[in-house]
Motif scaffolding. Sequence first.
Motif, PDB file in Angstrom:
ATOM      1  N   ALA A 155       0.857  -1.187   0.000  1.00 20.38           N
ATOM      2  CA  ALA A 155       0.000   0.000   0.000  1.00 20.38           C
ATOM      3  C   ALA A 155       0.890   1.232   0.000  1.00 20.38           C
ATOM      4  O   ALA A 155       2.041   1.187   0.435  1.00 20.38           O
ATOM      5  N   LEU A 156       0.356   2.322  -0.515  1.00 16.05           N
ATOM      6  CA  LEU A 156       1.017   3.625  -0.422  1.00 16.05           C
ATOM      7  C   LEU A 156       0.333   4.383   0.704  1.00 16.05           C
ATOM      8  O   LEU A 156      -0.888   4.599   0.666  1.00 16.05           O
ATOM      9  N   GLU A 157       1.118   4.742   1.720  1.00 17.06           N
ATOM     10  CA  GLU A 157       0.565   5.421   2.882  1.00 17.06           C
ATOM     11  C   GLU A 157       1.423   6.642   3.184  1.00 17.06           C
ATOM     12  O   GLU A 157       2.623   6.509   3.429  1.00 17.06           O
ATOM     13  N   ASP A 158       0.823   7.794   3.137  1.00 18.77           N
ATOM     14  CA  ASP A 158       1.543   9.052   3.369  1.00 18.77           C
ATOM     15  C   ASP A 158       2.759   9.183   2.456  1.00 18.77           C
ATOM     16  O   ASP A 158       3.834   9.609   2.879  1.00 18.77           O
ATOM     17  N   GLY A 159       2.591   8.766   1.191  1.00 22.15           N
ATOM     18  CA  GLY A 159       3.661   8.881   0.203  1.00 22.15           C
ATOM     19  C   GLY A 159       4.764   7.851   0.340  1.00 22.15           C
ATOM     20  O   GLY A 159       5.767   7.932  -0.362  1.00 22.15           O
ATOM     21  N   LYS A 160       4.596   6.882   1.244  1.00 23.71           N
ATOM     22  CA  LYS A 160       5.596   5.832   1.429  1.00 23.71           C
ATOM     23  C   LYS A 160       5.020   4.479   1.047  1.00 23.71           C
ATOM     24  O   LYS A 160       3.818   4.233   1.200  1.00 23.71           O
ATOM     25  N   ILE A 161       5.913   3.597   0.598  1.00 22.68           N
ATOM     26  CA  ILE A 161       5.523   2.224   0.296  1.00 22.68           C
ATOM     27  C   ILE A 161       5.537   1.438   1.600  1.00 22.68           C
ATOM     28  O   ILE A 161       6.504   1.490   2.362  1.00 22.68           O
ATOM     29  N   VAL A 162       4.452   0.717   1.856  1.00 25.28           N
ATOM     30  CA  VAL A 162       4.359  -0.142   3.028  1.00 25.28           C
ATOM     31  C   VAL A 162       4.070  -1.556   2.540  1.00 25.28           C
ATOM     32  O   VAL A 162       3.143  -1.778   1.749  1.00 25.28           O
ATOM     33  N   LEU A 163       4.884  -2.506   2.978  1.00 25.81           N
ATOM     34  CA  LEU A 163       4.716  -3.909   2.622  1.00 25.81           C
ATOM     35  C   LEU A 163       4.128  -4.655   3.814  1.00 25.81           C
ATOM     36  O   LEU A 163       4.583  -4.473   4.951  1.00 25.81           O
ATOM     37  N   TYR A 164       3.122  -5.493   3.557  1.00 22.70           N
ATOM     38  CA  TYR A 164       2.470  -6.262   4.609  1.00 22.70           C
ATOM     39  C   TYR A 164       2.771  -7.744   4.408  1.00 22.70           C
ATOM     40  O   TYR A 164       2.764  -8.239   3.277  1.00 22.70           O
ATOM     41  N   PHE A 165       3.018  -8.432   5.516  1.00 26.12           N
ATOM     42  CA  PHE A 165       3.335  -9.863   5.507  1.00 26.12           C
ATOM     43  C   PHE A 165       2.533 -10.556   6.593  1.00 26.12           C
ATOM     44  O   PHE A 165       2.056  -9.921   7.534  1.00 26.12           O
ATOM     45  N   HIS A 166       2.444 -11.881   6.480  1.00 24.67           N
ATOM     46  CA  HIS A 166       1.760 -12.653   7.517  1.00 24.67           C
ATOM     47  C   HIS A 166       2.488 -13.977   7.731  1.00 24.67           C
ATOM     48  O   HIS A 166       3.318 -14.387   6.915  1.00 24.67           O
ATOM     49  N   GLY A 167       2.160 -14.631   8.820  1.00 20.52           N
ATOM     50  CA  GLY A 167       2.746 -15.931   9.118  1.00 20.52           C
ATOM     51  C   GLY A 167       2.174 -16.483  10.406  1.00 20.52           C
ATOM     52  O   GLY A 167       1.200 -15.955  10.947  1.00 20.52           O
ATOM     53  N   ALA A 168       2.812 -17.536  10.902  1.00 22.90           N
ATOM     54  CA  ALA A 168       2.413 -18.109  12.177  1.00 22.90           C
ATOM     55  C   ALA A 168       2.672 -17.076  13.276  1.00 22.90           C
ATOM     56  O   ALA A 168       3.249 -16.015  13.033  1.00 22.90           O
ATOM     57  N   LEU A 169       2.263 -17.381  14.478  1.00 23.83           N
ATOM     58  CA  LEU A 169       2.438 -16.433  15.580  1.00 23.83           C
ATOM     59  C   LEU A 169       3.821 -16.482  16.212  1.00 23.83           C
ATOM     60  O   LEU A 169       4.172 -15.612  17.001  1.00 23.83           O
ATOM     61  N   GLU A 170       4.601 -17.491  15.889  1.00 27.60           N
ATOM     62  CA  GLU A 170       5.926 -17.598  16.479  1.00 27.60           C
ATOM     63  C   GLU A 170       6.892 -18.202  15.472  1.00 27.60           C
ATOM     64  O   GLU A 170       6.487 -18.750  14.463  1.00 27.60           O
ATOM     65  N   GLY A 171       8.162 -18.066  15.748  1.00 25.28           N
ATOM     66  CA  GLY A 171       9.190 -18.617  14.878  1.00 25.28           C
ATOM     67  C   GLY A 171      10.398 -17.713  14.832  1.00 25.28           C
ATOM     68  O   GLY A 171      10.434 -16.628  15.438  1.00 25.28           O
ATOM     69  N   LYS A 172      11.388 -18.154  14.093  1.00 24.38           N
ATOM     70  CA  LYS A 172      12.667 -17.459  14.036  1.00 24.38           C
ATOM     71  C   LYS A 172      12.530 -16.025  13.535  1.00 24.38           C
ATOM     72  O   LYS A 172      13.176 -15.117  14.055  1.00 24.38           O
ATOM     73  N   LYS A 173      11.709 -15.796  12.504  1.00 23.74           N
ATOM     74  CA  LYS A 173      11.612 -14.435  11.974  1.00 23.74           C
ATOM     75  C   LYS A 173      11.126 -13.453  13.030  1.00 23.74           C
ATOM     76  O   LYS A 173      11.607 -12.336  13.119  1.00 23.74           O
ATOM     77  N   TYR A 174      10.199 -13.893  13.883  1.00 26.56           N
ATOM     78  CA  TYR A 174       9.688 -13.005  14.920  1.00 26.56           C
ATOM     79  C   TYR A 174      10.736 -12.740  15.999  1.00 26.56           C
ATOM     80  O   TYR A 174      10.815 -11.631  16.536  1.00 26.56           O
ATOM     81  N   GLU A 175      11.543 -13.744  16.305  1.00 25.11           N
ATOM     82  CA  GLU A 175      12.633 -13.561  17.266  1.00 25.11           C
ATOM     83  C   GLU A 175      13.636 -12.536  16.722  1.00 25.11           C
ATOM     84  O   GLU A 175      14.094 -11.651  17.458  1.00 25.11           O
ATOM     85  N   LEU A 176      13.968 -12.657  15.447  1.00 27.76           N
ATOM     86  CA  LEU A 176      14.932 -11.734  14.842  1.00 27.76           C
ATOM     87  C   LEU A 176      14.373 -10.321  14.743  1.00 27.76           C
ATOM     88  O   LEU A 176      15.090  -9.349  14.990  1.00 27.76           O
TER      89      LEU A 176
END
Length: 157
Positions: free
Chosen positions: A44-65
């Motif tokens: 989405a474009l929000e306030d002139g900036k690009i915003v990327l949205y992602f989803h996944g499980a509620l826990e895991g390595k990416k969330y720790e990082l």
Amino acid sequence: MRRQDREIKNFDEIVKVMEKCEVCRLALNDEEYPYILPLNFGMALEDGKIVLYFHGALEGKKYELIAADNRAGFEMDCETRLVTTLEDGNCTMEYESVIGRGKIEMLPEEEKERALGILMGHYRKKDFPYNKAVVPRTGVFKLTVEACTGKRRKKGK
């Protein structure tokens, strides 16, 4: 950028390339090496900036990082095609790509449905009816792009 003749400088053109991409590779900071993962995304474009949205499980390595360091890099590409010239034995790739960086933040429960709608809109349509019962069991996060560059290589260009 070494090949400035291939650089996409226009913001709207960069956005158009991103809209065509199907996978965003996210690079997170790990202890010794970057941690890279391919993700589905919405944009989405929000306030002139690009915003990327992602989803996944509620826990895991990416969330720790992300919790340890919310800075991230990303890459996405599309329109890839191998081009060969048999007469002289050369080959190259055609492509369009965008790389960039930004900061990630986890979304609170009340913002998840909107973000998932944006994500679904990238692949299907904005009003795609998905099972809302999965929302509380889904982690949703966004990357606000701070900087990005685009690059394009088409045969003959």
